[in-house]
Design a protein around this motif. Sequence first.
Motif, PDB file in Angstrom:
ATOM      1  N   UNK A  85     -17.139  11.165  -3.549  1.00 46.79           N
ATOM      2  CA  UNK A  85     -15.886  11.013  -2.808  1.00 46.79           C
ATOM      3  C   UNK A  85     -16.140  10.274  -1.495  1.00 46.79           C
ATOM      4  N   UNK A  86     -15.361   9.313  -1.073  1.00 48.62           N
ATOM      5  CA  UNK A  86     -14.086   8.904  -1.657  1.00 48.62           C
ATOM      6  C   UNK A  86     -14.187   7.699  -2.598  1.00 48.62           C
ATOM      7  N   UNK A 118     -11.641   7.456  -5.648  1.00 48.41           N
ATOM      8  CA  UNK A 118     -10.257   7.209  -5.221  1.00 48.41           C
ATOM      9  C   UNK A 118     -10.107   5.791  -4.690  1.00 48.41           C
ATOM     10  N   UNK A 119     -11.087   5.337  -3.919  1.00 50.48           N
ATOM     11  CA  UNK A 119     -10.983   3.973  -3.380  1.00 50.48           C
ATOM     12  C   UNK A 119     -11.080   2.940  -4.496  1.00 50.48           C
ATOM     13  N   UNK A 159      -7.594   2.958  -5.967  1.00 51.92           N
ATOM     14  CA  UNK A 159      -6.610   2.316  -5.085  1.00 51.92           C
ATOM     15  C   UNK A 159      -6.780   0.791  -5.146  1.00 51.92           C
ATOM     16  N   UNK A 205      -5.322  -0.348  -8.501  1.00 52.68           N
ATOM     17  CA  UNK A 205      -3.864  -0.192  -8.624  1.00 52.68           C
ATOM     18  C   UNK A 205      -3.122  -1.276  -7.843  1.00 52.68           C
ATOM     19  N   UNK A 206      -3.712  -1.713  -6.725  1.00 55.64           N
ATOM     20  CA  UNK A 206      -3.092  -2.772  -5.909  1.00 55.64           C
ATOM     21  C   UNK A 206      -2.786  -4.012  -6.740  1.00 55.64           C
ATOM     22  N   UNK A 220      -8.201  15.271  -5.813  1.00 52.71           N
ATOM     23  CA  UNK A 220      -7.730  14.368  -4.751  1.00 52.71           C
ATOM     24  C   UNK A 220      -6.982  13.169  -5.322  1.00 52.71           C
ATOM     25  N   UNK A 225      -3.382  13.819  -6.063  1.00 54.12           N
ATOM     26  CA  UNK A 225      -2.642  13.988  -4.807  1.00 54.12           C
ATOM     27  C   UNK A 225      -2.214  12.620  -4.267  1.00 54.12           C
ATOM     28  N   UNK A 226      -3.149  11.655  -4.291  1.00 57.36           N
ATOM     29  CA  UNK A 226      -2.786  10.317  -3.818  1.00 57.36           C
ATOM     30  C   UNK A 226      -1.774   9.658  -4.765  1.00 57.36           C
ATOM     31  N   UNK A 263       1.515  10.879  -3.928  1.00 58.57           N
ATOM     32  CA  UNK A 263       1.929  10.362  -2.614  1.00 58.57           C
ATOM     33  C   UNK A 263       2.370   8.898  -2.735  1.00 58.57           C
ATOM     34  N   UNK A 264       1.670   8.138  -3.557  1.00 59.16           N
ATOM     35  CA  UNK A 264       1.964   6.706  -3.691  1.00 59.16           C
ATOM     36  C   UNK A 264       3.110   6.442  -4.668  1.00 59.16           C
ATOM     37  N   UNK A 321       5.202   1.029  -9.886  1.00 60.17           N
ATOM     38  CA  UNK A 321       5.783  -0.029  -9.033  1.00 60.17           C
ATOM     39  C   UNK A 321       4.757  -1.119  -8.806  1.00 60.17           C
ATOM     40  N   UNK A 362      -7.658   7.608   2.578  1.00 60.04           N
ATOM     41  CA  UNK A 362      -7.716   8.797   1.719  1.00 60.04           C
ATOM     42  C   UNK A 362      -7.108   9.992   2.442  1.00 60.04           C
ATOM     43  N   UNK A 363      -7.368  11.179   1.906  1.00 58.56           N
ATOM     44  CA  UNK A 363      -6.643  12.365   2.374  1.00 58.56           C
ATOM     45  C   UNK A 363      -7.172  12.939   3.691  1.00 58.56           C
ATOM     46  N   UNK A 364      -8.205  12.340   4.244  1.00 59.91           N
ATOM     47  CA  UNK A 364      -8.754  12.838   5.512  1.00 59.91           C
ATOM     48  C   UNK A 364      -9.153  11.658   6.383  1.00 59.91           C
ATOM     49  N   UNK A 414      -3.865   9.020   3.756  1.00 56.39           N
ATOM     50  CA  UNK A 414      -3.255   8.402   2.570  1.00 56.39           C
ATOM     51  C   UNK A 414      -2.429   7.190   3.011  1.00 56.39           C
ATOM     52  N   UNK A 421       1.064   0.993   0.618  1.00 57.93           N
ATOM     53  CA  UNK A 421       1.229   1.247  -0.810  1.00 57.93           C
ATOM     54  C   UNK A 421       1.998   2.536  -1.058  1.00 57.93           C
ATOM     55  N   UNK A 422       1.933   3.447  -0.099  1.00 60.80           N
ATOM     56  CA  UNK A 422       2.580   4.754  -0.261  1.00 60.80           C
ATOM     57  C   UNK A 422       4.059   4.692   0.099  1.00 60.80           C
TER      58      UNK A 422
END
Lengths: 82, 382
Positions: free
Chosen positions: A18-19, A22-23, A26, A29-30, A50, A53-54, A57-58, A82, B195-197, B222, B238-239
């Motif tokens: 992590x992270x 997720x990165x 992201x 996905x962009x 995590x 969760x993102x 949020x996105x 989207x 990210x989340x932090x 985020x 993006x969010x």
Amino acid sequence: MSESIQPDVTVDSRGATCPGPLMDLIGKVKKLEPGTVVELLTTDSSSSHDVPEWVDKAGHETLDVVEHEDEGYWSVFIETTK
Amino acid sequence: MTERIVIVGGGTGGTVLTNRLTDELAHEIDAGDVEVTLVNDTPEQTYKPAFLYVAFGKKTMHEARRPLSDLVDLRHANLLVDRVTGIDTESKHLTLAKDDGGLDYDHLVLAMGANLDPDEVPGLKEGGHHFYGPNGAEKLRDALAGFTEGHVVLSVIGVPHMCPAAPVEFVLMADAWFRERGIRDQVEITYTYPIMRAHGIQSIADWATELFDERDINLETFFNAEEIDPEANVVKTMEGTELDYDLLVAIPPHTGSELVSDAGLGDDGWVEVDKNTLEAKNADDVYAIGDVADLPTSKAGSVAHYAAGTVAARLASRVRGLVPTETYDGKTICFIESGMDEATFVEFGYGDEPVVREPSQLLHWSKLAYNESYWLTARGLI
């Protein structure tokens, strides 16, 4: 359910902590069109929480999170909206 | 037969490695058994950690540069100022921009660092400042010097990026700097992270979050900027959120090297390596150190420094016909400024969670002292 999900794109982040996963997601996905199904492969247990969760949020959708216990990794399936 | 070692990139990793090799293998080089060549596209090295201080007017770019010819032992190493334009790992040959003949190698070490890619985010070049290059740092210095009120937004857009602690340092230094100037109450500061932090490393995130709270620095998580509107001074994410700014300081997206992807050494331009031996996974006799290596740790100068030591030892063993045993354990050290006169530091290896020590003035002075003595590191001495 996951056995029926056929990803359009696979992001293999196994081995990254992590992270990183997720990165990686992201960054991918962009560049994707809406309606693309992505499978993120991760060996990082926290990413299995995590990442959804993102995704939420996105404004994208988490389709499923599957643990491959024997192999020691997770598949997180998402769909871009989207 | 002479063993030809070629190092591409004259940053921290490249110069430390060159000096460690010429020191270790001086006898073999004098005997004509080994040849060490450092290739760099400019004749000088720039010490990138200085950029943060340039932005606050505490250093000049002049202080941050040294000729490579002063940093490496030219009695034992060749210094070639040229740009590598292609890598053929099958024929072990490099093509060069100026020299038509190119360069053959027996052992290749890639140490080209990371590149900035601000074009990835529309509007970023027009609307954002940064301190990740000499020109950007000098422009930001001028912008900060003239900034008396409004909203400063530090947005980490690119991850991974060089010097992962620098964005946290920037807002903590900016907070102290505006207080010193007596205008902190007229300046709002916001820090954003993808990210989340607040940071990729949990303990640094926890430490920074507490300090941000104490010092009235807003934290947005985020937060992935995908477009900047430089006319309206708005960051769009993006969010789906938007954030107004008066001064945007962005950490631009970073990329690896096209040379790497073109050579099949790593899809994203970062060289895929064994994290302990630094050997490329997709080619024989190729290593990578520093930011261009796809390692599961920070893109920091200390990583380049320690990895260079490992590769120097492994190459020395190789050319002597011995089995290399030296490995890199992920050792990373970062000083972190937590204001204009205090700092902390972290030290960790692969998989470790670092402990963030109590900031002190002594550690701040230590960081400044190291910045001055860095050139001894480049020379392979400390």
